[in-house]
Design an enzyme around this catalytic site. Sequence first.
Site, mmCIF file in Angstrom:
data_model
loop_
_atom_site.group_PDB
_atom_site.id
_atom_site.type_symbol
_atom_site.label_atom_id
_atom_site.label_comp_id
_atom_site.label_asym_id
_atom_site.label_seq_id
_atom_site.Cartn_x
_atom_site.Cartn_y
_atom_site.Cartn_z
ATOM 1 N N ASP A 103 9.240 6.694 130.113
ATOM 2 C CA ASP A 103 8.985 5.471 130.477
ATOM 3 C C ASP A 103 9.594 4.235 129.443
ATOM 4 O O ASP A 103 9.967 4.608 128.426
ATOM 5 C CB ASP A 103 7.638 5.133 130.739
ATOM 6 C CG ASP A 103 7.417 4.503 132.054
ATOM 7 O OD1 ASP A 103 8.024 3.494 132.581
ATOM 8 O OD2 ASP A 103 6.120 4.767 132.636
ATOM 9 N N TRP A 156 13.456 1.363 134.776
ATOM 10 C CA TRP A 156 13.577 0.672 136.041
ATOM 11 C C TRP A 156 14.686 -0.292 136.157
ATOM 12 O O TRP A 156 14.730 -1.177 136.725
ATOM 13 C CB TRP A 156 12.199 -0.324 135.838
ATOM 14 C CG TRP A 156 10.928 0.405 135.221
ATOM 15 C CD1 TRP A 156 10.362 1.319 135.632
ATOM 16 C CD2 TRP A 156 10.483 -0.273 134.014
ATOM 17 N NE1 TRP A 156 9.309 1.772 134.801
ATOM 18 C CE2 TRP A 156 9.418 0.800 133.767
ATOM 19 C CE3 TRP A 156 10.827 -1.149 133.288
ATOM 20 C CZ2 TRP A 156 8.709 0.506 132.732
ATOM 21 C CZ3 TRP A 156 9.880 -1.528 132.107
ATOM 22 C CH2 TRP A 156 8.942 -0.510 131.888
ATOM 23 N N GLY A 157 15.674 0.347 135.761
ATOM 24 C CA GLY A 157 17.034 -0.518 135.612
ATOM 25 C C GLY A 157 17.499 -1.165 134.515
ATOM 26 O O GLY A 157 18.599 -1.678 134.392
ATOM 27 N N ASP A 209 8.640 0.043 140.391
ATOM 28 C CA ASP A 209 8.018 1.267 141.007
ATOM 29 C C ASP A 209 7.989 0.867 142.616
ATOM 30 O O ASP A 209 7.793 -0.215 143.014
ATOM 31 C CB ASP A 209 6.465 1.017 140.585
ATOM 32 C CG ASP A 209 6.427 1.526 139.215
ATOM 33 O OD1 ASP A 209 7.258 2.032 138.467
ATOM 34 O OD2 ASP A 209 5.041 1.718 138.629
HETATM 35 C C1 GLA Z 1 5.720 2.885 135.118
HETATM 36 C C2 GLA Z 1 6.564 3.999 135.784
HETATM 37 C C3 GLA Z 1 5.746 4.729 137.281
HETATM 38 C C4 GLA Z 1 4.590 5.380 136.057
HETATM 39 C C5 GLA Z 1 3.827 4.473 135.484
HETATM 40 C C6 GLA Z 1 2.726 5.040 134.652
HETATM 41 O O1 GLA Z 1 5.313 1.968 135.772
HETATM 42 O O2 GLA Z 1 7.836 3.440 136.401
HETATM 43 O O3 GLA Z 1 6.430 5.756 137.617
HETATM 44 O O4 GLA Z 1 4.961 6.398 135.388
HETATM 45 O O5 GLA Z 1 4.600 3.846 134.558
HETATM 46 O O6 GLA Z 1 2.149 4.150 133.922
#
Ligand code: GLA
Length: 526
Positions: A163, A197-198, A218
């Site tokens: 992450d 996330w990009g 997400d």
């Molecule tokens: C981020 C990730 C999720 C998940 C959460 C856990 O938001 O994108 O997929 O793993 O963290 O906190």
Amino acid sequence: MKRTTAIIAVVWLTAVCGVLTTSAEESSLKAHSLDDGLARTPPMGWYPWNEFGEEPQNEQLIKETVDALVSSGMHEVGYSFVGPDEGICFYRDSNNILATNLKRYPSGLRGLGDYIHKKGLKYALYTDAGTHTCSKAMPGTKGYEFEDMKQFAEWRCDYIKIDWCNTKGQDVIKTYTQLHDAQHAAGRPIVHSLCSWGVGEPWKWAASVGHLWRTTGDICEPAHADWKKAMKIVSKNERLYKWAGPGYWNDPDMMVVGMAGLSESQNRSLFSLWCIMASPLIAGNDLRNMSASTIEILTNMEAIGVNQDPLGIQGYLVRRADNVSIWAGKPLYDGSQAVLALNQQSSPRDVRIEWSDIGIDKKARLYVRNLWTHKTSGPHTNGVSVPVAANDVVMLRISKTNDFPLPPVIVADSYFVSLRATDSSAQSLSATITISNKGSDDLPLWKVQKGLPSWLTVTVSKDGNKQTLTNTISTSGLKKGLYHAIVRADNTEPVSGKPMSAVYYDVDLEVPNDVASQSKTAIKPE
Ligand code: GLA
């Protein structure tokens, strides 16, 4: 069409107190994703986050999910990676080494890995590239990249989601590159799933340091699927189709199929979109409580065949009008093509797919297979008209022949061999791993990589779509100790000639007492 493909010989041999690497491994790992043989088709598996968030993630949930993966038939169609997401599964101890939270994972994170491997599944874990994970419940890897990757390897992790929370001031490319180097140094083949996330446009650079990367934020808040949010993610991910291929995938997040908030037809639509986009098929719902329809959707082999196609091409949107979209651009290994029509209107529509819309000569006489009704029609010329129910999807495969073979889907009965010597005179011990191919084509024999330790021999035999890898251990001359090897086997998909994802498994040998040698030289644990 048959072609031979050079297979890169790499074997990881690790001993209990360290890791030995061969020079072939050194050179092949430099090129990483394509050459390590990991994830040459989109990874399939399950993570708890979408349904559960942090709670109640614990050993019981993961083990019950593993059992549900097997009993629901998901394992049989290729889902394999499973394990905890962010939850409180480890902490950093006084020596700065990651240690299991034994209250939640009483078998230890290594014990959980063994449980998963013995069920024929692969072990996924979660960490963060910053100082802490998102909720700060667990430590991140910053400053401990090498120690943490070594620990994940010791827990026998096969897939790590990394992450991007709490990374203020960190450079995204440098950070993930260092984590890749740390994993390389740890010597265990692990699928790297980048989760920025990009951020930093990973599709442009991450293929050399990882196997998949999140392209968006997400897909949902825990426990609440949100169709609109999912469709926004789809449109961002769709545009990146050029950046995906065998071993490196755009990841629009774990699926929300089977969660509260989506209808059955939306579940089917979402799954079809993930299949045509060659997206990782990581389920995010509660596998212990699935409706028959959710199981049917998640285990539709004909749709999975499109996702797991050996060419690894990501399909895209070719036309959209009045909330009806047509997706194509996904040629498949046998010369056929996948096409999808999505109707996001509240009334049914007859959708016309012209061959010219999807780049096919309009005079072509083609058979059309509906991958949800499992019926074939045709031959059709010019195009085909399909009724699509309200808020539903039709997913098709179009081919010159009335034959729709399935590409290989590999299912192992176990990824773990564990043997123990019982005698102080030399013994021969053996145990098998069975690998089944659920696809239509007969696979050549799996090729075991050279360089196994002298105590281990692996032979391969074939019976229809099942192949047995027999692991034979000779204890002659072994000193007391624990021995470990990672076996790698490679294969080639015979229709496309594409190399397949390598199969890796662990072999453990316990030698409680020194064993007399049948030959003159004694062998010590590596
Ligand atoms: C981020 C990730 C999720 C998940 C959460 C856990 O938001 O994108 O997929 O793993 O963290 O906190």
